[in-house]
Design a protein around this motif. Sequence first.
Motif, mmCIF file in Angstrom:
data_model
loop_
_atom_site.group_PDB
_atom_site.id
_atom_site.type_symbol
_atom_site.label_atom_id
_atom_site.label_comp_id
_atom_site.label_asym_id
_atom_site.label_seq_id
_atom_site.Cartn_x
_atom_site.Cartn_y
_atom_site.Cartn_z
ATOM 1 N N LYS A 1 -10.179 5.044 -0.513
ATOM 2 C CA LYS A 1 -9.216 5.218 -1.593
ATOM 3 C C LYS A 1 -7.905 4.532 -1.238
ATOM 4 O O LYS A 1 -7.181 4.973 -0.356
ATOM 5 N N LEU A 2 -7.666 3.441 -1.947
ATOM 6 C CA LEU A 2 -6.448 2.655 -1.738
ATOM 7 C C LEU A 2 -5.618 2.710 -3.002
ATOM 8 O O LEU A 2 -6.107 2.366 -4.080
ATOM 9 N N LYS A 3 -4.378 3.130 -2.864
ATOM 10 C CA LYS A 3 -3.433 3.025 -3.985
ATOM 11 C C LYS A 3 -2.331 2.073 -3.550
ATOM 12 O O LYS A 3 -1.880 2.134 -2.401
ATOM 13 N N PHE A 4 -1.902 1.244 -4.502
ATOM 14 C CA PHE A 4 -0.967 0.198 -4.106
ATOM 15 C C PHE A 4 -0.225 -0.359 -5.307
ATOM 16 O O PHE A 4 -0.623 -0.168 -6.458
ATOM 17 N N GLU A 5 0.853 -1.061 -4.978
ATOM 18 C CA GLU A 5 1.615 -1.769 -6.001
ATOM 19 C C GLU A 5 1.333 -3.260 -5.862
ATOM 20 O O GLU A 5 1.276 -3.795 -4.761
ATOM 21 N N LEU A 6 1.157 -3.912 -6.996
ATOM 22 C CA LEU A 6 0.982 -5.357 -7.002
ATOM 23 C C LEU A 6 2.201 -6.015 -7.623
ATOM 24 O O LEU A 6 2.723 -5.550 -8.641
ATOM 25 N N LYS A 7 2.642 -7.084 -6.973
ATOM 26 C CA LYS A 7 3.709 -7.908 -7.522
ATOM 27 C C LYS A 7 3.149 -9.312 -7.677
ATOM 28 O O LYS A 7 3.362 -10.179 -6.823
ATOM 29 N N GLY A 8 2.401 -9.499 -8.741
ATOM 30 C CA GLY A 8 1.791 -10.799 -9.012
ATOM 31 C C GLY A 8 2.360 -11.390 -10.274
ATOM 32 O O GLY A 8 3.286 -10.837 -10.872
ATOM 33 N N ARG A 9 1.793 -12.540 -10.656
ATOM 34 C CA ARG A 9 2.210 -13.146 -11.922
ATOM 35 C C ARG A 9 1.562 -12.407 -13.089
ATOM 36 O O ARG A 9 2.172 -12.215 -14.126
ATOM 37 N N TRP B 1 -1.970 0.194 -8.934
ATOM 38 C CA TRP B 1 -3.419 0.057 -9.075
ATOM 39 C C TRP B 1 -4.104 0.904 -8.010
ATOM 40 O O TRP B 1 -3.467 1.320 -7.034
ATOM 41 N N ALA B 2 -5.373 1.132 -8.211
ATOM 42 C CA ALA B 2 -6.162 1.831 -7.195
ATOM 43 C C ALA B 2 -7.522 1.179 -7.064
ATOM 44 O O ALA B 2 -8.074 0.645 -8.031
ATOM 45 N N LEU B 3 -8.029 1.229 -5.850
ATOM 46 C CA LEU B 3 -9.419 0.864 -5.553
ATOM 47 C C LEU B 3 -10.051 2.114 -4.946
ATOM 48 O O LEU B 3 -9.545 2.645 -3.948
ATOM 49 N N VAL B 4 -11.132 2.565 -5.556
ATOM 50 C CA VAL B 4 -11.769 3.807 -5.117
ATOM 51 C C VAL B 4 -13.253 3.544 -4.897
ATOM 52 O O VAL B 4 -13.934 3.021 -5.781
ATOM 53 N N ARG B 5 -13.723 3.888 -3.713
ATOM 54 C CA ARG B 5 -15.145 3.678 -3.398
ATOM 55 C C ARG B 5 -15.997 4.682 -4.157
ATOM 56 O O ARG B 5 -15.649 5.867 -4.251
ATOM 57 N N PRO C 1 0.831 -1.207 0.000
ATOM 58 C CA PRO C 1 0.000 0.000 0.000
ATOM 59 C C PRO C 1 0.865 1.257 0.000
ATOM 60 O O PRO C 1 1.942 1.266 0.600
ATOM 61 N N ASP C 2 0.404 2.319 -0.679
ATOM 62 C CA ASP C 2 1.130 3.602 -0.684
ATOM 63 C C ASP C 2 1.169 4.206 0.712
ATOM 64 O O ASP C 2 2.158 4.776 1.136
ATOM 65 N N GLU C 3 0.017 4.119 1.372
ATOM 66 C CA GLU C 3 -0.105 4.711 2.703
ATOM 67 C C GLU C 3 -0.686 3.644 3.624
ATOM 68 O O GLU C 3 -1.060 2.575 3.159
ATOM 69 N N ALA C 4 -0.790 3.955 4.894
ATOM 70 C CA ALA C 4 -1.329 2.989 5.852
ATOM 71 C C ALA C 4 -2.655 2.436 5.313
ATOM 72 O O ALA C 4 -3.571 3.187 4.972
ATOM 73 N N ALA C 5 -2.725 1.107 5.220
ATOM 74 C CA ALA C 5 -3.821 0.480 4.480
ATOM 75 C C ALA C 5 -5.179 0.638 5.169
ATOM 76 O O ALA C 5 -6.182 0.923 4.505
ATOM 77 N N VAL C 6 -5.227 0.452 6.472
ATOM 78 C CA VAL C 6 -6.525 0.450 7.154
ATOM 79 C C VAL C 6 -7.226 1.814 7.050
ATOM 80 O O VAL C 6 -8.392 1.883 6.643
ATOM 81 N N PRO C 7 -6.546 2.924 7.367
ATOM 82 C CA PRO C 7 -7.217 4.225 7.183
ATOM 83 C C PRO C 7 -7.534 4.537 5.719
ATOM 84 O O PRO C 7 -8.553 5.164 5.439
#
Length: 164
Positions: free
Chosen positions: A123-131, A137-141, A111-117
């Motif tokens: 608004k969650l911004k984050f990096e994914l390291k998947g296959r 990516w972002a998830l926005v309500r 997560p870019d910032e503390a995930a729970v808050p």
Amino acid sequence: MGLQRYQAKRHFDRTPEPRGSSAVARRAGRLRFVVQKHAATTLHYDLRLEMDGVLKSWAVTKEPTEDSSVKRLAVRTEDHPVEYAEFEGDIPEREYGAGHVDLWDQGTWIPDEAAVPSLRRGKLKFELKGRRMKGRWALVRMGNASTRKKDLWLLMKLTGEDGA
Ligand code: MN
């Protein structure tokens, strides 16, 4: 949210899904994510991010895409136990979520910032390291009161300055 909703929906004598335990030790360090392709009544992709000792979950209505101009509807669903990250198989007919589950992607997320808050703010911004899913990516309500009742979010790939 805890696992009460998850456990209340399922019969663990009939489904092969894990019951989940609040006693699972918190693992320090890297946070897991998975996407499970779920051929339920309607095919969808369950995105799960490890956070706060559970897997925070969204049912993404179509396959996630790298195309940053496309926003995918992501319906927030109940928290799942961390053990669910290993789950693949068949949920029997007449049980909740009946249908086949395949692990479509797995890896770690940052997560870019503390995930729970961030989750609470919608608004969650984050990096994914998947296959399959990599990069930012972002998830926005979604905004208004009627959509908020259903806890509707949008999943999108970030590019450019946002994706840096
Ligand atoms: Mn599902």
